[in-house]
Design a protein around this motif. Structure first.
Motif, PDB file in Angstrom:
ATOM      1  N   MET A 372       8.511  43.958 -55.588  1.00 32.40           N
ATOM      2  CA  MET A 372       8.092  43.067 -56.643  1.00 32.40           C
ATOM      3  C   MET A 372       9.083  43.019 -57.477  1.00 32.40           C
ATOM      4  O   MET A 372       9.606  41.669 -57.764  1.00 32.40           O
ATOM      5  N   THR A 373       9.895  43.839 -58.003  1.00 33.60           N
ATOM      6  CA  THR A 373      11.095  43.544 -58.752  1.00 33.60           C
ATOM      7  C   THR A 373      12.148  43.308 -58.033  1.00 33.60           C
ATOM      8  O   THR A 373      13.148  42.338 -58.339  1.00 33.60           O
ATOM      9  N   ALA A 374      12.647  43.705 -56.672  1.00 32.75           N
ATOM     10  CA  ALA A 374      13.725  43.144 -56.115  1.00 32.75           C
ATOM     11  C   ALA A 374      13.572  41.685 -55.595  1.00 32.75           C
ATOM     12  O   ALA A 374      14.652  40.860 -55.696  1.00 32.75           O
ATOM     13  N   PHE A 375      12.394  41.365 -55.048  1.00 34.01           N
ATOM     14  CA  PHE A 375      12.452  40.003 -54.847  1.00 34.01           C
ATOM     15  C   PHE A 375      12.355  38.917 -55.949  1.00 34.01           C
ATOM     16  O   PHE A 375      12.899  37.936 -55.846  1.00 34.01           O
ATOM     17  N   PHE A 376      11.741  39.394 -57.120  1.00 33.03           N
ATOM     18  CA  PHE A 376      12.001  38.693 -58.316  1.00 33.03           C
ATOM     19  C   PHE A 376      13.364  38.311 -58.783  1.00 33.03           C
ATOM     20  O   PHE A 376      13.949  37.426 -58.882  1.00 33.03           O
ATOM     21  N   ALA A 377      14.103  39.680 -58.619  1.00 25.14           N
ATOM     22  CA  ALA A 377      15.468  39.338 -59.037  1.00 25.14           C
ATOM     23  C   ALA A 377      16.573  38.820 -58.161  1.00 25.14           C
ATOM     24  O   ALA A 377      17.368  37.999 -58.470  1.00 25.14           O
ATOM     25  N   SER A 378      16.174  38.605 -56.723  1.00 27.53           N
ATOM     26  CA  SER A 378      16.878  38.011 -55.871  1.00 27.53           C
ATOM     27  C   SER A 378      16.688  36.642 -56.044  1.00 27.53           C
ATOM     28  O   SER A 378      17.721  35.623 -55.715  1.00 27.53           O
ATOM     29  N   THR A 379      15.581  36.249 -56.364  1.00 33.43           N
ATOM     30  CA  THR A 379      15.372  34.510 -56.750  1.00 33.43           C
ATOM     31  C   THR A 379      15.516  34.208 -57.955  1.00 33.43           C
ATOM     32  O   THR A 379      16.414  33.040 -57.985  1.00 33.43           O
ATOM     33  N   THR A 405      17.960  50.684 -57.849  1.00 30.63           N
ATOM     34  CA  THR A 405      18.825  50.660 -56.494  1.00 30.63           C
ATOM     35  C   THR A 405      18.388  49.450 -55.717  1.00 30.63           C
ATOM     36  O   THR A 405      19.745  48.746 -55.407  1.00 30.63           O
ATOM     37  N   ALA A 406      17.327  49.267 -55.413  1.00 32.12           N
ATOM     38  CA  ALA A 406      16.923  47.993 -54.683  1.00 32.12           C
ATOM     39  C   ALA A 406      17.284  46.654 -55.417  1.00 32.12           C
ATOM     40  O   ALA A 406      17.730  45.726 -54.673  1.00 32.12           O
ATOM     41  N   THR A 407      16.930  46.628 -56.433  1.00 34.76           N
ATOM     42  CA  THR A 407      17.353  45.351 -57.161  1.00 34.76           C
ATOM     43  C   THR A 407      18.858  45.001 -57.305  1.00 34.76           C
ATOM     44  O   THR A 407      19.187  43.956 -56.955  1.00 34.76           O
ATOM     45  N   VAL A 408      19.491  45.881 -57.438  1.00 39.88           N
ATOM     46  CA  VAL A 408      21.104  45.751 -57.691  1.00 39.88           C
ATOM     47  C   VAL A 408      21.295  45.278 -56.168  1.00 39.88           C
ATOM     48  O   VAL A 408      22.174  44.428 -56.014  1.00 39.88           O
ATOM     49  N   ALA A 409      21.036  46.035 -55.099  1.00 42.18           N
ATOM     50  CA  ALA A 409      21.429  45.740 -53.604  1.00 42.18           C
ATOM     51  C   ALA A 409      20.847  43.945 -53.489  1.00 42.18           C
ATOM     52  O   ALA A 409      21.589  43.399 -52.961  1.00 42.18           O
ATOM     53  N   ALA A 410      19.753  43.893 -53.932  1.00 46.02           N
ATOM     54  CA  ALA A 410      19.106  42.470 -53.619  1.00 46.02           C
ATOM     55  C   ALA A 410      19.848  41.416 -54.553  1.00 46.02           C
ATOM     56  O   ALA A 410      20.315  40.372 -53.924  1.00 46.02           O
ATOM     57  N   ILE A 411      20.382  41.610 -55.596  1.00 45.04           N
ATOM     58  CA  ILE A 411      21.149  40.888 -56.337  1.00 45.04           C
ATOM     59  C   ILE A 411      22.753  40.326 -55.808  1.00 45.04           C
ATOM     60  O   ILE A 411      23.175  39.547 -55.502  1.00 45.04           O
ATOM     61  N   VAL A 412      23.212  41.730 -55.409  1.00 48.52           N
ATOM     62  CA  VAL A 412      24.485  41.795 -54.787  1.00 48.52           C
ATOM     63  C   VAL A 412      24.183  40.804 -53.403  1.00 48.52           C
ATOM     64  O   VAL A 412      25.256  39.946 -53.154  1.00 48.52           O
ATOM     65  N   THR A 413      23.389  40.915 -52.583  1.00 47.25           N
ATOM     66  CA  THR A 413      23.144  40.270 -51.555  1.00 47.25           C
ATOM     67  C   THR A 413      23.007  38.801 -51.849  1.00 47.25           C
ATOM     68  O   THR A 413      23.806  37.789 -50.840  1.00 47.25           O
TER      69      THR A 413
END
Length: 445
Positions: A372-379, A405-413
């Motif tokens: 939920m957090t990582a998908f939101f952050a990536s978009t 951890t996952a949110t940072v990785a998603a944003i970097v990607t």
């Protein structure tokens, strides 16, 4: 973004007026937002009863949900024609106003957003309640600023602060409301902004809880935090989520552009057609439509999903969400994003569990929360807001480290893939409408 402790040159009297305005306007959007949420809950119940009734009818009962959603979408589209500022999410408009690229929301945005949002979201279109609530909050803030005679900079600040209060009410998440204003709307950290938003958000949530009750949005059993050895897995999950989030942004913009470009069809007619498609999905597979809260609750309650069903729901909502948004009726993107992230977490958890030799069932709920957090952050590219929303909606903090951890990785990607944040893309598609003041100072200094 260092927090500036000074009062930015504002007099003590101006600061008191600003904060008092934020508190009073926060109470208004708290009551209004609570009423909006109550109406949406009632509409969701009526929607389920309508489908159950249609299933018991002889003949082509499937025509009833199709017609019902199409009619609601048509009515919502007509409201947007009456008040064009009510189109779509409303968050890009709030950001544009703060940047001096658009005029503040008019007061008639309130009935258009309220009624149009209940019709569109309540009928089953895959839209979120936060967009209308944020925009209604900004409209309340803009009207309060006009009545109290705030200067141009403080007018923009108060409408941004009340937009954050609107998000706080939408998700019962006051901290997320403050972070949303700072991180997404103003993109600056100033003491007056934080104070005004915090007062507005707290007042709004207090009023809303007095009406709706004092409890988290999702009922989640205590979650044991994953062992530190699993952090590399969450980092990999974040990278894949970043790719998925970028793809979702592409689908949202592609459908919005292509539906808008269809010739000879007015917007209400396009909304009617899309509403009929959503109505058919409501009849065939109810979990593929709606804001996604019911689906998210099922996932967080530990309900088991067969992999094929989870993948099918993920693929379907990957399309129904952007398709609903392309109808240009009142409704946001946040809530459907959270449901998609939870679904993606379950899909990833199931696939990984099939490959890993040991039992990994304990990772299912943490991966759903992190998704939920990582998908939101990536978009959206607002990581702190996303983390705060999920923590406050679920009253769960034990997975904070995997979330980060996952949110940072998603944003970097997403950054490496050069994906533009979705609200920046939507705002850039809006016509520039300067507010006419000639004042480009966004902080009222």
């Amino acid at each position: 973004m260092p927090l500036r402790p000074q009062n930015d040159g504002a007099s003590p009297r101006a600061t008191v007026v600003l904060l008092t305005t934020a508190m009073l306007a926060g109470a208004v959007i708290g009551v209004l937002g609570a009423a909006f949420r109550w109406c949406l809950q009632a509409a969701e119940g009526l929607r389920g009863e309508l489908v159950d009734w249609a299933e018991r009818l002889p003949g082509p009962g499937w025509l009833i949900p199709i017609a019902a959603v199409a009619l609601c979408a048509t009515a919502a589209g007509l409201l947007v024609r009456w008040e064009p500022q009510a189109v779509g999410s409303g968050i890009p408009h709030v950001e544009a106003v703060f940047l001096g690229q658009a005029r503040p929301p008019r007061l008639q945005v309130l009935p258009a957003r309220f009624v149009g949002g209940v019709l569109a979201i309540g009928s089953g279109m895959v839209l979120g309640r936060e967009g209308p609530t944020v925009h209604m909050g900004a409209a309340v803030g803009a009207e309060a600023a006009r009545r109290t005679g705030l200067n141009t900079g403080d007018r923009r600040l108060i409408q941004a602060a009340l937009g954050g209060a609107g998000l706080a009410v939408a998700f019962n998440a006051p901290i997320a409301g403050v972070l949303f204003t700072v991180e997404e709307v103003t993109k600056s950290l100033r003491l007056r902004t934080v104070m005004a938003t915090a007062i507005a958000a707290v007042t709004a949530v207090l009023c809303a809880r007095g009406i709706l009750g004092n409890h988290p949005d999702f009922d989640v059993e205590p979650v044991v935090g994953p062992a530190l050895a699993w952090l590399p897995l969450f980092a990999v999950f974040g990278v894949l989520t970043g790719v998925l989030g970028c793809a979702y942004n592409v689908v949202v913009l592609w459908l919005a552009d292509h539906v808008a470009a269809v010739p000879k069809l007015p917007t209400p007619v396009k909304a009617t057609v899309i509403g009929a498609v959503v109505g058919a999905a409501l009849w065939l597979a109810p979990l593929t439509v709606g804001d996604g809260d019911a689906l998210t609750q099922m996932i967080l309650s530990g309900e088991h999903f067969v992999l094929a069903i989870a993948v099918g729901l993920l693929a379907a909502r990957f399309i129904t969400g952007p398709l609903s948004y392309s109808a240009a009726v009142p409704g946001g993107l946040f809530a459907p994003l959270l449901a998609l992230g939870a679904l993606w977490g379950i899909v990833f958890s199931t696939c990984f569990g099939a490959l890993w030799p040991d039992n990994t069932s304990s990772l299912a709920i943490p991966l759903a929360l992190v998704g939920m957090t990582a998908f939101f952050a990536s978009t959206v590219r607002a990581p702190l807001t996303g983390i705060a929303i999920v923590m406050e909606m679920t009253a769960t903090t034990s997975v904070a480290l995997p979330m980060i951890t996952a949110t940072v990785a998603a944003i970097v990607t997403a950054t490496v893939l050069r994906s533009t944040p979705i609200y920046d893309s939507l705002r850039n598609r809006m016509p520039v409408e300067p507010d006419g003041t000639g004042d480009t100072d966004r902080e009222g200094r």
